[in-house]
Design a protein around this motif. Structure first.
Motif, PDB file in Angstrom:
ATOM      1  N   UNK A 286     -14.109  37.541   3.063  1.00  0.00           N
ATOM      2  CA  UNK A 286     -13.187  38.403   3.783  1.00  0.00           C
ATOM      3  C   UNK A 286     -12.886  37.897   5.178  1.00  0.00           C
ATOM      4  N   UNK A 287     -12.874  36.578   5.343  1.00  0.00           N
ATOM      5  CA  UNK A 287     -12.579  35.951   6.631  1.00  0.00           C
ATOM      6  C   UNK A 287     -11.122  35.510   6.627  1.00  0.00           C
ATOM      7  N   UNK A 288     -10.366  35.904   7.640  1.00  0.00           N
ATOM      8  CA  UNK A 288      -8.969  35.497   7.720  1.00  0.00           C
ATOM      9  C   UNK A 288      -8.877  34.033   8.148  1.00  0.00           C
ATOM     10  N   UNK A 289      -7.708  33.446   7.962  1.00  0.00           N
ATOM     11  CA  UNK A 289      -7.516  32.051   8.356  1.00  0.00           C
ATOM     12  C   UNK A 289      -7.743  31.835   9.851  1.00  0.00           C
ATOM     13  N   UNK A 290      -7.193  32.683  10.738  1.00  0.00           N
ATOM     14  CA  UNK A 290      -7.476  32.501  12.172  1.00  0.00           C
ATOM     15  C   UNK A 290      -8.959  32.654  12.500  1.00  0.00           C
ATOM     16  N   UNK A 291      -9.622  33.592  11.834  1.00  0.00           N
ATOM     17  CA  UNK A 291     -11.057  33.770  12.066  1.00  0.00           C
ATOM     18  C   UNK A 291     -11.844  32.544  11.620  1.00  0.00           C
TER      19      UNK A 291
ATOM     20  N   UNK B 270      -8.540  39.648  -1.042  1.00  0.00           N
ATOM     21  CA  UNK B 270      -8.272  38.211  -1.070  1.00  0.00           C
ATOM     22  C   UNK B 270      -8.560  37.628  -2.451  1.00  0.00           C
ATOM     23  N   UNK B 271      -9.671  38.036  -3.027  1.00  0.00           N
ATOM     24  CA  UNK B 271     -10.041  37.506  -4.335  1.00  0.00           C
ATOM     25  C   UNK B 271      -9.028  37.913  -5.395  1.00  0.00           C
TER      26      UNK B 271
ATOM     27  N   UNK C  42     -22.228  25.578   9.257  1.00  0.00           N
ATOM     28  CA  UNK C  42     -21.030  26.227   8.722  1.00  0.00           C
ATOM     29  C   UNK C  42     -21.407  27.365   7.784  1.00  0.00           C
ATOM     30  N   UNK C  43     -22.344  27.123   6.898  1.00  0.00           N
ATOM     31  CA  UNK C  43     -22.761  28.170   5.963  1.00  0.00           C
ATOM     32  C   UNK C  43     -23.315  29.387   6.701  1.00  0.00           C
ATOM     33  N   UNK C  44     -24.103  29.131   7.733  1.00  0.00           N
ATOM     34  CA  UNK C  44     -24.691  30.229   8.503  1.00  0.00           C
ATOM     35  C   UNK C  44     -23.606  31.038   9.209  1.00  0.00           C
ATOM     36  N   UNK C  45     -22.645  30.339   9.807  1.00  0.00           N
ATOM     37  CA  UNK C  45     -21.562  31.023  10.518  1.00  0.00           C
ATOM     38  C   UNK C  45     -20.726  31.868   9.563  1.00  0.00           C
ATOM     39  N   UNK C  46     -20.427  31.330   8.401  1.00  0.00           N
ATOM     40  CA  UNK C  46     -19.604  32.064   7.437  1.00  0.00           C
ATOM     41  C   UNK C  46     -20.349  33.266   6.864  1.00  0.00           C
ATOM     42  N   UNK C  47     -21.643  33.098   6.639  1.00  0.00           N
ATOM     43  CA  UNK C  47     -22.438  34.184   6.058  1.00  0.00           C
ATOM     44  C   UNK C  47     -22.512  35.392   6.983  1.00  0.00           C
ATOM     45  N   UNK C  48     -22.370  35.148   8.281  1.00  0.00           N
ATOM     46  CA  UNK C  48     -22.467  36.244   9.237  1.00  0.00           C
ATOM     47  C   UNK C  48     -21.139  36.869   9.586  1.00  0.00           C
ATOM     48  N   UNK C  49     -20.090  36.475   8.904  1.00  0.00           N
ATOM     49  CA  UNK C  49     -18.752  36.986   9.216  1.00  0.00           C
ATOM     50  C   UNK C  49     -18.115  37.581   7.968  1.00  0.00           C
ATOM     51  N   UNK C  50     -16.980  38.202   8.170  1.00  0.00           N
ATOM     52  CA  UNK C  50     -16.221  38.681   7.024  1.00  0.00           C
ATOM     53  C   UNK C  50     -16.100  40.187   6.945  1.00  0.00           C
ATOM     54  N   UNK C  51     -15.342  40.613   5.959  1.00  0.00           N
ATOM     55  CA  UNK C  51     -15.033  42.021   5.738  1.00  0.00           C
ATOM     56  C   UNK C  51     -14.997  42.234   4.226  1.00  0.00           C
TER      57      UNK C  51
ATOM     58  N   UNK D 169     -18.996  21.527  -3.400  1.00  0.00           N
ATOM     59  CA  UNK D 169     -19.563  21.673  -4.744  1.00  0.00           C
ATOM     60  C   UNK D 169     -20.560  22.817  -4.856  1.00  0.00           C
ATOM     61  N   UNK D 170     -21.210  23.154  -3.749  1.00  0.00           N
ATOM     62  CA  UNK D 170     -22.205  24.220  -3.788  1.00  0.00           C
ATOM     63  C   UNK D 170     -21.719  25.496  -3.111  1.00  0.00           C
ATOM     64  N   UNK D 171     -20.424  25.618  -2.969  1.00  0.00           N
ATOM     65  CA  UNK D 171     -19.850  26.813  -2.344  1.00  0.00           C
ATOM     66  C   UNK D 171     -20.145  28.049  -3.188  1.00  0.00           C
ATOM     67  N   UNK D 172     -20.507  29.126  -2.510  1.00  0.00           N
ATOM     68  CA  UNK D 172     -20.689  30.414  -3.183  1.00  0.00           C
ATOM     69  C   UNK D 172     -19.513  31.345  -2.892  1.00  0.00           C
ATOM     70  N   UNK D 173     -18.752  31.016  -1.834  1.00  0.00           N
ATOM     71  CA  UNK D 173     -17.575  31.793  -1.453  1.00  0.00           C
ATOM     72  C   UNK D 173     -16.439  30.823  -1.129  1.00  0.00           C
ATOM     73  N   UNK D 174     -15.229  31.281  -1.347  1.00  0.00           N
ATOM     74  CA  UNK D 174     -14.076  30.392  -1.236  1.00  0.00           C
ATOM     75  C   UNK D 174     -13.894  29.837   0.175  1.00  0.00           C
ATOM     76  N   UNK D 175     -14.297  30.586   1.189  1.00  0.00           N
ATOM     77  CA  UNK D 175     -14.162  30.100   2.561  1.00  0.00           C
ATOM     78  C   UNK D 175     -14.959  28.823   2.803  1.00  0.00           C
ATOM     79  N   UNK D 176     -16.039  28.626   2.061  1.00  0.00           N
ATOM     80  CA  UNK D 176     -16.807  27.391   2.220  1.00  0.00           C
ATOM     81  C   UNK D 176     -15.971  26.185   1.785  1.00  0.00           C
TER      82      UNK D 176
END
Length: 229
Positions: A37-42, A25-26, A9-18, A73-80
């Protein structure tokens, strides 16, 4: 040891976004934690194949609890954290949606401490467990209504939003009553929301309840409660 699903999951999220969307969003969420910068559908599209992959299946409840907490607990971005919540509700782990999961969900509420996290957990995690284990969980939800933590109180108030005719009216009144004097927008909005939602099922009860509260019910809560009546 980090479970493979967390790494995936972390790898997938790190490679996505805007980055541009992330800043917006923040700002909108008034979040100290940045977004990718990942949308809910994304996000749903990214998570779907990972959570469905047998290679990432979690076999034991303690591992599931640990994976959720690790991701959260170790999230660096809210999407995590959104992904952690999605992991809790995946159909593969439906058997663990019982009172044993409540300490985990309490942790997400207290540490999430904002409406985007809390409302999802309250209505779609705590709510279903309350409905299927009322005798066990009702005392817990009732106690949350007087907790020092604002977000646990909000959770108690909105936990029955989807119950319709199965709403425990005594419990609903018991979680609203001690919060009538609270000046917090989040509590007043929750009270109005809970009453407005139940008005779709039992408008007479809501009208009588609002009338009975009189001036103790805030203007915001009253307007929300009677919006469709």
């Amino acid at each position: 040891m980090t479970h493979p699903v967390v790494e995936a999951i972390r790898t997938a999220l790190a490679g996505a976004g805007d980055p541009q969307r992330a800043a917006s969003q923040q700002a909108y969420m008034k979040s100290s934690m940045p977004y990718r910068g990942i949308t809910s559908p994304q996000l749903k599209a990214l998570l779907r194949p990972i959570l469905a992959d047998p290679a990432y299946r979690i076999e034991e409840r303690t591992q599931w609890d640990g994976a959720v907490r690790d991701l959260w607990d170790h999230a660096t971005h809210r999407e995590e954290r959104y992904a952690a919540t999605a992991l809790t509700g995946h159909r593969a782990y439906r058997a663990w949606q019982d009172p044993g999961a409540v300490p985990l969900y309490r942790h997400l509420v207290v540490t999430g401490a904002w409406w985007d996290h809390v409302d999802e957990v309250a209505t779609n995690r705590i709510g279903p467990i309350l409905l299927s284990h009322q005798e066990i969980l009702t005392p817990t939800v009732r106690s949350w209504a007087t907790d020092d933590d604002l977000w646990l109180r909000r959770t108690a108030i909105i936990s029955q939003l989807t119950f319709k005719e199965r709403t425990d009216l005594e419990l609903l009144a018991d979680v609203i009553e001690p919060n009538l004097a609270d000046s917090s927008f989040w509590i007043r909005k929750a009270i109005g929301w809970a009453l407005r939602q139940h008005a779709r099922t039992d408008p007479a009860w809501v009208r009588a309840t609002v009338s009975g509260y009189g001036d103790r019910l805030s203007g915001l809560s009253r307007r929300e409660a009677l919006k469709h009546l």
